[in-house]
Design a protein around this motif. Structure first.
Motif, mmCIF file in Angstrom:
data_model
loop_
_atom_site.group_PDB
_atom_site.id
_atom_site.type_symbol
_atom_site.label_atom_id
_atom_site.label_comp_id
_atom_site.label_asym_id
_atom_site.label_seq_id
_atom_site.Cartn_x
_atom_site.Cartn_y
_atom_site.Cartn_z
ATOM 1 N N ASN A 197 0.876 -1.171 0.000
ATOM 2 C CA ASN A 197 0.000 0.000 0.000
ATOM 3 C C ASN A 197 0.908 1.213 0.000
ATOM 4 O O ASN A 197 1.705 1.397 0.921
ATOM 5 C CB ASN A 197 -0.919 -0.018 1.228
ATOM 6 N N TYR A 243 7.118 2.955 -4.827
ATOM 7 C CA TYR A 243 7.377 3.695 -3.585
ATOM 8 C C TYR A 243 8.678 4.487 -3.593
ATOM 9 O O TYR A 243 8.810 5.470 -2.867
ATOM 10 C CB TYR A 243 7.343 2.772 -2.356
ATOM 11 N N GLU A 269 0.929 4.543 0.530
ATOM 12 C CA GLU A 269 1.092 5.554 1.576
ATOM 13 C C GLU A 269 1.723 4.998 2.850
ATOM 14 O O GLU A 269 2.732 5.557 3.320
ATOM 15 C CB GLU A 269 -0.251 6.212 1.897
ATOM 16 N N THR A 294 5.446 4.026 2.110
ATOM 17 C CA THR A 294 6.351 5.155 1.901
ATOM 18 C C THR A 294 6.637 5.888 3.208
ATOM 19 O O THR A 294 7.791 6.228 3.509
ATOM 20 C CB THR A 294 5.746 6.127 0.873
ATOM 21 N N LYS A 295 5.594 6.124 4.010
ATOM 22 C CA LYS A 295 5.789 6.833 5.275
ATOM 23 C C LYS A 295 6.625 6.014 6.249
ATOM 24 O O LYS A 295 7.462 6.553 6.978
ATOM 25 C CB LYS A 295 4.434 7.180 5.891
ATOM 26 N N GLY A 348 8.262 8.209 -4.405
ATOM 27 C CA GLY A 348 7.590 8.855 -3.280
ATOM 28 C C GLY A 348 8.502 9.017 -2.083
ATOM 29 O O GLY A 348 8.478 10.060 -1.403
#
Length: 224
Positions: A75, A106, A77, A80-81, A109
């Motif tokens: 996923n 990713y 987001e 990546t975070k 990002g």
């Protein structure tokens, strides 16, 4: 000693072979310049003992596990975070990730979050002997040449996320096996690129002759 971070590729409960390819390259780089080789694994469950042992035997000095239900499947987001938080905490000098579908998604990002650069589709990685600079080889100008990018003194962001001289890498380490897919060339395209000017001109004349022949009727008259 600086850190070199490898981002693991996971397929279900298995660690993908691309992870071990990157670990092997990381270990090779560490022979030319001392690095602690770390591998980051994102998952919704802990690794079993066999997987852990395989990563260590594959070249990792340290395994960083990020475990959360949101990381069970890829996923963008949360992946990546989470990776950005790991990089800021570890502050590695180099980050390597496989050029898989998820890696290609990713890594841009992640580079944006860290305010860093990204060298994609690398077919070779090396350390320059005299300077210790990282050398990255990748296709350029439509794949017609192989360019080597030199990064002097790469360094990851510090704890507050301020970029210094940072480098993110999306590595394709087996260029012969994967370059055809990455560059989008077929065998015919390669033959066209390797043709001499004489061969190219001859082919153009042959195509023009065929077109003129198709535009003439059986009685020799020009078609309107």
């Amino acid at each position: 000693m600086s850190d070199l971070l490898v981002i693991a590729e996971r397929r279900g409960s298995e660690i993908h072979s691309s992870t071990y390819e990157l670990l092997g390259k990381a270990r090779e780089l560490s022979l030319k310049r001392p690095f602690n080789v770390s591998v980051a694994v994102l998952s919704d469950n802990r690794l079993d003992e066999d997987a852990t042992a395989s990563l260590f035997s594959g070249g990792a000095d340290k395994i960083i596990m990020a475990i959360d239900k949101s990381l069970g499947r890829f996923n963008f987001e949360p992946y990546t975070k989470t990776l950005a938080a790991i990089v800021k905490k570890l502050s590695p000098e180099i980050v390597l990730a496989p050029a898989t579908t998820s890696g290609r998604t990713y890594m841009p990002g992640l580079a944006a979050l860290l305010k860093t650069g990204l060298t994609a589709d690398c077919t070779g990685l090396d350390i320059e002997e005299d300077t210790g600079n990282l050398l990255q080889t990748r296709p350029a100008i439509g794949g017609n040449i192989m360019a080597t990018i030199k990064t002097p003194n790469p360094q990851a962001p510090d704890g507050n996320g301020q970029a210094k001289d940072i480098l993110g890498l999306e590595g394709t380490l087996h260029g012969k096996r994967r370059s055809g897919i990455l560059r989008g060339y077929s065998r015919d395209d390669r033959d066209k690129r390797n043709a001499s000017p004489v061969q190219t001109n001859r082919r153009r004349k042959e195509r023009r002759s065929r077109r003129r022949g198709n535009n003439r009727g059986r009685d020799g008259s020009q078609k309107s």
